[in-house]
Motif scaffolding. Structure first.
Motif, PDB file in Angstrom:
ATOM      1  N   LEU A  21       0.775  -1.403  -0.061  1.00  0.00           N
ATOM      2  CA  LEU A  21      -0.006   0.065   0.006  1.00  0.00           C
ATOM      3  C   LEU A  21       0.931   1.260  -0.077  1.00  0.00           C
ATOM      4  N   GLY A  22       2.079   1.139   0.003  1.00  0.00           N
ATOM      5  CA  GLY A  22       3.075   2.279  -0.076  1.00  0.00           C
ATOM      6  C   GLY A  22       3.468   2.665   1.368  1.00  0.00           C
ATOM      7  N   VAL A  23       3.623   1.622   2.373  1.00  0.00           N
ATOM      8  CA  VAL A  23       3.902   2.054   3.592  1.00  0.00           C
ATOM      9  C   VAL A  23       5.612   1.815   3.438  1.00  0.00           C
ATOM     10  N   THR A  24       6.104   2.762   4.227  1.00  0.00           N
ATOM     11  CA  THR A  24       7.774   2.497   4.113  1.00  0.00           C
ATOM     12  C   THR A  24       8.163   1.787   5.436  1.00  0.00           C
ATOM     13  N   LEU A  25       8.936   0.477   5.214  1.00  0.00           N
ATOM     14  CA  LEU A  25       9.460  -0.208   6.225  1.00  0.00           C
ATOM     15  C   LEU A  25      10.752  -0.046   6.507  1.00  0.00           C
ATOM     16  N   GLU A  26      11.398   0.517   7.591  1.00  0.00           N
ATOM     17  CA  GLU A  26      12.867   0.624   7.776  1.00  0.00           C
ATOM     18  C   GLU A  26      13.080  -0.389   8.774  1.00  0.00           C
ATOM     19  N   LEU A  27      13.924  -1.365   8.450  1.00  0.00           N
ATOM     20  CA  LEU A  27      14.630  -2.458   9.300  1.00  0.00           C
ATOM     21  C   LEU A  27      15.660  -2.073  10.058  1.00  0.00           C
ATOM     22  N   ASP A  28      16.095  -2.769  11.073  1.00  0.00           N
ATOM     23  CA  ASP A  28      17.289  -2.922  11.811  1.00  0.00           C
ATOM     24  C   ASP A  28      17.327  -1.288  12.166  1.00  0.00           C
ATOM     25  N   THR A  29      16.299  -0.670  12.406  1.00  0.00           N
ATOM     26  CA  THR A  29      16.342   0.941  12.964  1.00  0.00           C
ATOM     27  C   THR A  29      15.554   0.762  14.240  1.00  0.00           C
ATOM     28  N   LYS A  30      16.381   0.636  15.353  1.00  0.00           N
ATOM     29  CA  LYS A  30      15.798   0.721  16.453  1.00  0.00           C
ATOM     30  C   LYS A  30      15.892   2.212  17.017  1.00  0.00           C
ATOM     31  N   VAL A  31      14.741   2.834  17.298  1.00  0.00           N
ATOM     32  CA  VAL A  31      14.125   4.158  17.754  1.00  0.00           C
ATOM     33  C   VAL A  31      14.893   4.107  19.343  1.00  0.00           C
ATOM     34  N   THR A  32      15.846   4.897  19.595  1.00  0.00           N
ATOM     35  CA  THR A  32      16.494   5.161  20.880  1.00  0.00           C
ATOM     36  C   THR A  32      15.979   6.434  21.490  1.00  0.00           C
ATOM     37  N   ASP A  33      15.609   7.160  20.934  1.00  0.00           N
ATOM     38  CA  ASP A  33      15.305   8.456  21.502  1.00  0.00           C
ATOM     39  C   ASP A  33      13.948   9.137  20.717  1.00  0.00           C
ATOM     40  N   LEU A  34      12.908   8.827  21.178  1.00  0.00           N
ATOM     41  CA  LEU A  34      11.779   9.352  20.538  1.00  0.00           C
ATOM     42  C   LEU A  34      11.517  10.687  20.210  1.00  0.00           C
ATOM     43  N   ASP A  35      11.845  11.425  21.329  1.00  0.00           N
ATOM     44  CA  ASP A  35      11.757  12.745  21.271  1.00  0.00           C
ATOM     45  C   ASP A  35      12.699  13.274  20.112  1.00  0.00           C
ATOM     46  N   ALA A  36      13.707  12.784  19.782  1.00  0.00           N
ATOM     47  CA  ALA A  36      14.658  13.095  18.821  1.00  0.00           C
ATOM     48  C   ALA A  36      14.072  13.146  17.266  1.00  0.00           C
ATOM     49  N   VAL A  37      13.233  12.211  17.054  1.00  0.00           N
ATOM     50  CA  VAL A  37      12.612  11.740  15.790  1.00  0.00           C
ATOM     51  C   VAL A  37      11.193  12.287  15.435  1.00  0.00           C
ATOM     52  N   ARG A  38      10.314  12.528  16.665  1.00  0.00           N
ATOM     53  CA  ARG A  38       9.096  12.728  16.539  1.00  0.00           C
ATOM     54  C   ARG A  38       8.825  14.074  15.531  1.00  0.00           C
ATOM     55  N   GLY A  39       9.681  14.881  15.717  1.00  0.00           N
ATOM     56  CA  GLY A  39       9.360  16.068  15.157  1.00  0.00           C
ATOM     57  C   GLY A  39       9.194  16.089  13.602  1.00  0.00           C
ATOM     58  N   ASP A  40       9.758  14.951  13.114  1.00  0.00           N
ATOM     59  CA  ASP A  40       9.742  14.902  11.599  1.00  0.00           C
ATOM     60  C   ASP A  40       8.314  14.288  11.230  1.00  0.00           C
ATOM     61  N   TYR A  41       7.403  14.035  11.952  1.00  0.00           N
ATOM     62  CA  TYR A  41       6.175  13.594  11.527  1.00  0.00           C
ATOM     63  C   TYR A  41       5.219  14.237  12.367  1.00  0.00           C
ATOM     64  N   ASP A  42       3.854  14.144  11.954  1.00  0.00           N
ATOM     65  CA  ASP A  42       2.740  14.927  12.274  1.00  0.00           C
ATOM     66  C   ASP A  42       2.000  14.317  13.484  1.00  0.00           C
ATOM     67  N   ALA A  43       2.348  12.777  13.494  1.00  0.00           N
ATOM     68  CA  ALA A  43       1.759  11.945  14.745  1.00  0.00           C
ATOM     69  C   ALA A  43       2.598  10.596  14.738  1.00  0.00           C
ATOM     70  N   VAL A  44       2.550   9.885  15.933  1.00  0.00           N
ATOM     71  CA  VAL A  44       3.330   8.871  16.017  1.00  0.00           C
ATOM     72  C   VAL A  44       2.481   7.699  16.760  1.00  0.00           C
ATOM     73  N   PHE A  45       2.734   6.494  16.168  1.00  0.00           N
ATOM     74  CA  PHE A  45       2.118   5.262  16.804  1.00  0.00           C
ATOM     75  C   PHE A  45       3.006   4.412  17.279  1.00  0.00           C
ATOM     76  N   LEU A  46       3.091   4.032  18.717  1.00  0.00           N
ATOM     77  CA  LEU A  46       4.061   3.399  19.346  1.00  0.00           C
ATOM     78  C   LEU A  46       3.728   2.099  19.510  1.00  0.00           C
ATOM     79  N   ALA A  47       4.474   1.006  18.923  1.00  0.00           N
ATOM     80  CA  ALA A  47       3.901  -0.491  19.460  1.00  0.00           C
ATOM     81  C   ALA A  47       5.405  -1.333  19.479  1.00  0.00           C
ATOM     82  N   VAL A  48       5.966  -1.014  20.441  1.00  0.00           N
ATOM     83  CA  VAL A  48       7.245  -1.612  20.621  1.00  0.00           C
ATOM     84  C   VAL A  48       7.143  -3.187  21.415  1.00  0.00           C
ATOM     85  N   GLY A  49       5.778  -3.536  22.025  1.00  0.00           N
ATOM     86  CA  GLY A  49       5.471  -4.755  22.452  1.00  0.00           C
ATOM     87  C   GLY A  49       6.237  -4.898  23.784  1.00  0.00           C
TER      88      GLY A  49
END
Ligand SMILES: Cc1cc2nc3c(=O)[nH]c(=O)nc-3n(C[C@H](O)[C@H](O)[C@H](O)COP(=O)(O)OP(=O)(O)OC[C@H]3O[C@@H](n4cnc5c(N)ncnc54)[C@H](O)[C@@H]3O)c2cc1C
Ligand SMILES: Cc1ncc(C[n+]2csc(CCOP(=O)(O)OP(=O)(O)O)c2C)c(N)n1
Ligand code: SF4
Ligand SMILES: [Mg+2]
Lengths: 333, 543
Positions: free
Chosen positions: B189-217
């Motif tokens: 459907l056009g979803v971008t999947l970035e593998l081997d990309t652990k998010v270690t600091d959400l605050d640093a990256v969330r500014g690039d997006y309009d919203a965030v959904f966390l599902a780290v299990g």
């Protein structure tokens, strides 16, 4: 059950239709083209079993005869609620004469058709239980004995309902009517000898006799269709609950018919030439109490002065039917 | 006057007599909520898709599309879902619940076999949403967000998508080609999947997006303090299963003990058997009926020769043996030590005591609240930080793939609303189609078909799928066992049983198949009483 059982994992034989069935397998009542022999606007009570039964029977007969059918009606609810002058609910040729002479008039119509060379047109006579079991009985027996080419249908609501719920020869023991009141030590209708017109019809050894209820449409349609394959006298006795006369909820009409069969109170069977050929077995047996309780005409058996003795006698009658006709489910017999 | 003898009025039809005027109540077609749909954590309209499936032929694709409206994993669901729908199914009160899960699997497998696809029905919204974690919850959110036109990026720490569907649930329960096919359909459907990309600091990256959904299990196996000798071999179940999936064969020895009573314990023990352990014993401190593991998994494990030691805790681990203590249940059902010690031979001990969530990536995110090791969320699944949503195992709720998928869908709905500043479209929940609203007389006697199992020998030595699928005809019969609780399925009963011919049959496909003719409906209620599925109701008239 003599008709082809519908093998469909969901609802098979008992529902009217089902979108998953191929059109050939649908009941007459499931078809948009059914003739609606008794059309809307009739003045039958809410939930009337007789109105329903008559449409079931006549629509099936219309289909079986390609619409070449005449109906003769005795006096009774079915006639009164369908034809207040000048309106008629009947969508087939229909005649009414008197309360007691329905079978004789039907015989006459059949004779007239034969005389005019119209054997293609078939005749149905129909009446309530009063018009059949009581006042019409003599002319009916004559019709049987002469083997006139008529299918006579009795819509049995177990009383004279049209005139305000009086007892008939088909009123069951224990039931209260306006002429068998809840009085004295034997409240309601007395335990007489009973009068099974289906069995009497069989004693005439006419080609075909059957009983049916408004709760088993496919069985009923099958019997009408089958009756139309015979020539000569045929008899169909249809059990039609009457919400008004029985003091039952209008929504319970079909449920009560189903319970009458499932308790063994009303045996559903077929006979040819005087011999029983098929019975419709009980599917989920229940005690007669389940059938009696929802009806106000039996309320006196359960109220403050309950009459378990009377209920037990009614149960014994049902058990006799079960034994006599072999009504238990396959495997339990 | 030119009328026949003794006739003074024109003969007319009784249809001129509108007996509908007698009515004090009217019959109304309704849709009640079936208990299966009510019980589905992913919000599937179970009865709705079974209705399509029971038609067979093209109905399977329609059924699949109905499932896909809520859940992008029908084939996975048909294998690993704990099917609360079947637990709730009304048919259980008649004979046995409908095998909903087996039909879902059949439909899901058909979709893969025939290559059915979905596409995005709306233009691009221009908004960017970040999903952290490509487990069922993240993938489900990505799917539903993509369908709403949002540009979705998933950042996943691991080397492949799927989360616990891949690195937890073993292959013998969920073959990877099935998982791959359903994941790929989402990515298509056009979803971008970035593998081997652990998010270690959400605050640093969330500014690039309009919203965030966390599902780290919940990836971290819980530890229990058990005194252990230096040669003791203790592993963690989630780690062991993850290694197994990564192609490493964990060293377990001949006799393996698994500590815990959940599904993870069952998977660890059953995997151990397949890896060559001659003895795998599950040690659990309570009784069988109190095990959190699904009964079918316990039964399958037993069948494969897994042993159980109930009412047992582990006191000490040494090389080749465990010291265990017998427990007893107190009146409240809590296990109490008895002081009675025993020994159990075991070359290794696998801990399956539940999982914790690693929330270190959330440090510094303003407003976010963590309670009991999980992230607090509102009913809209938004965390305390506006625009940051969370779901799945990392929020306080029952943990299952299906719940995680349901969270993904719910979050997508609320993210979409939050982005547009509008209230989300309300979820309509009609009254429940309870068993007493049905008229079960009409349903055919129809025994349930159970799925065949792989023969035992192959289950003990291979990771081949254990539970096999139904063939088409069996799946069809099973779908047709559905009683269609609360919704019309076109049986024609109402049309037949009306003494007044006041039901009009429209003879058109679909659910609105009949109409009540109020000119003649006297309100007797027969259609309501005789409707098998409780899809008609009596409503008082205003008089
Ligand atoms: C062994 C086992 C068997 C199970 N069996 C079943 C079953 O049969 N049926 C069932 O319904 N449920 C089962 N469950 C539970 C079910 O798997 C989980 O509830 C479900 O997978 C939770 O989904 P999730 O998306 O929240 O998390 P997960 O599936 O755990 O996915 C989270 C994803 O996030 C990634 N991630 C984590 N941290 C980061 C980060 N910082 N940055 C980027 N990515 C990150 C992880 O790598 C992972 O891919 C089982 C669980 C286990 C452990
Ligand atoms: C000779 C005669 N006696 C009495 C009546 C009055 N009457 C009309 S219908 C009826 C009773 C009908 O009972 P039944 O045949 O059972 O039909 P139902 O009305 O119960 O359907 C009676 C007594 C009559 N019309 N003719
Ligand atoms: S019978 Fe069908 S609609 Fe009713 S609960 Fe079961 S699956 Fe759902
Ligand atoms: Mg009568």
């Amino acid at each position: 059950m003599t008709f082809q059982e519908i093998k469909l994992y969901q609802t098979g034989t008992f529902v009217v239709g089902n979108r998953l069935l191929d059109p050939q397998q649908r009941s007459v009542q499931a078809r948009t083209g059914r003739s609606n022999s008794l059309t809307s606007g009739h003045r039958a009570c809410q939930g009337c079993g007789e109105a329903l039964g008559a449409r079931y029977v006549l629509d099936a007969a219309m289909r079986a005869t390609d619409g070449r059918l005449v109906a003769v009606n005795s006096t009774g609810c079915l006639e009164v609620f369908s034809t207040p002058y000048p309106e008629s609910s009947w969508q087939l040729p229909w005649l009414h004469s008197l309360f007691g002479n329905g079978p004789a008039v039907a015989s006459g119509v059949a004779a007239a058709l034969r005389a005019s060379g119209r054997d293609d047109i078939r005749v149905i006579g129909q009446a309530g239980d009063g018009g059949t079991v009581d006042i019409g009985f003599g002319t009916l027996s004559g019709m049987f004995e002469r083997n006139d080419d008529v299918l006579f249908v009795c819509y049995d609501n177990e009383g004279y309902m049209n005139t305000g719920v009086q007892r008939s020869g088909a009123t069951p023991p224990g039931a209260a009517t306006n002429t068998t009141k809840v009085l004295g030590h034997h409240p309601g209708n007395a335990f007489g000898q009973g009068k099974s017109v289906p069995l009497i019809a069989m004693a005439h050894e006419i080609p075909y006799v059957a009983t049916a209820t408004v709760a088993e449409l496919r069985d009923l349609e099958h019997k009408v269709e089958k009756a139309m394959t015979f020539r000569g006298a045929r008899y169909l006795h249809v059990f039609v609950p009457c919400p008004l006369g029985w003091g039952a909820a209008s929504a319970d009409t079909i449920k009560l018919a189903r319970l009458a069969k499932e308790t063994g109170i009303f045996p559903v069977f077929e006979a040819e030439g005087g011999q029983v050929t098929e019975v419709s077995r009980i599917r989920r047996q229940v005690p007669v109490e389940d059938y009696l309780r929802p009806q106000r005409r039996y309320a006196h058996l359960f109220g403050d002065n309950p009459r378990p003795d009377v209920v037990a006698r009614i149960q014994a009658g049902a058990d006799r039917n079960i034994a006599r006709f072999g009504l238990l489910p396959e495997g339990d017999a | 006057m030119d009328k026949p003898f003794a006739i003074t009025l024109d003969v007319g039809s009784s249809r001129a007599n509108k007996t509908g005027s007698w009515r004090t109540e009217r019959a109304v077609y309704i849709d009640r909520l079936s208990p299966c749909s009510d019980g589905c954590p992913a919000g599937e309209d179970v009865q709705g898709w079974l209705y399509e499936a029971e038609e067979g032929g093209d109905g399977y694709e329609r059924a699949w599309r109905r499932i896909m409206e809520d859940n992008p994993f029908p084939a996975v669901m048909g294998r690993v879902c704990y099917h609360p729908c079947e637990t709730a199914c009304n048919r259980a009160q008649l004979d046995e619940a409908v095998g909903i899960n087996s039909v879902e699997r059949f439909v899901g497998d058909e979709a893969i076999r025939r290559g059915w696809q979905v596409s995005v029905p709306v233009p691009s919204s221009g908004t960017r949403v970040l999903v952290v974690g490509a487990g069922p919850s993240g993938l489900s959110a990505a799917y539903h967000l993509a369908l709403r036109g949002h540009a979705v990026t998933i950042k996943e720490a691991g080397p492949m998508a799927g989360g616990m569907m891949r690195f937890g649930i073993p292959r013998y329960r969920l073959p990877r080609d099935v998982l791959d096919a359903e994941v790929q359909r989402i990515l298509d459907l056009g979803v971008t999947l970035e593998l081997d990309t652990k998010v270690t600091d959400l605050d640093a990256v969330r500014g690039d997006y309009d919203a965030v959904f966390l599902a780290v299990g919940a990836q971290l196996g819980k530890r229990a303090y058990i005194p252990a000798g230096s040669a003791a071999h203790v592993l963690d179940a989630v780690e062991m299963l993850r290694d197994l999936e990564a192609g490493e064969k964990p060293l377990l020895g001949r006799r393996v003990a698994v500590y815990g009573g959940g599904n993870t314990a069952m998977d660890a023990a059953r995997s151990a058997r397949r890896l060559g352990a001659s003895e795998a014993v599950v040690v659990y401190r309570r009784t069988r009926d109190r095990m959190p593991a699904h009964p079918s998994e316990v039964a399958e494990a037993e069948d494969e020769g897994v042993l159980f030691s109930w009412l047992t805790t582990i006191k000490q681990v040494d090389s080749g043996r465990l010291v265990v203590e017998r427990m007893e249940l107190d009146d409240d059902g809590f296990p109490r030590p008895t002081g009675e010690l025993d020994e159990l031979e075991a070359d290794s001990l696998v801990l399956a005591l539940g999982q914790d969530t690693d929330l270190s990536l959330l440090d510094g995110v303003p407003g976010l609240v963590v309670e009991d090791g999980v992230v607090a969320v509102g009913p809209d699944l938004m965390t305390g930080c506006p625009g940051v949503f969370a779901g799945g195992d990392m929020v306080p709720h029952e943990r299952s793939v299906t719940v995680a998928i349901g969270h993904g869908k719910r979050a997508a709905r609320h993210i979409d609303a939050w982005l547009s500043g509008a209230a989300p479209e309300p979820v309509v929940r009609p009254e429940l189609a309870t068993f007493d609203t049905l008229n079960t007389w009409y349903y055919s006697d129809a025994p349930r078909a159970h799925r065949p199992l792989l023969e035992r020998a192959r289950r003990e030595s291979t990771f081949d799928e254990v539970v096999l699928g139904h063939d088409e005809s069996t799946a069809l019969l099973e779908a047709r066992r559905c009683m269609s609780c609360g919704s019309c399925f076109g049986c024609d009963n109402c049309y037949g049983v009306c003494p007044d011919n006041a039901v009009i049959k429209l003879d058109r496909p679909g659910r609105a198949a009949y109409l009540i003719d109020l000119d003649y409906c006297k309100g007797c209620g027969l259609c309501v009483a005789e409707c098998p599925s409780g899809a008609i109701s009596m409503v008082p008239e205003k008089i």
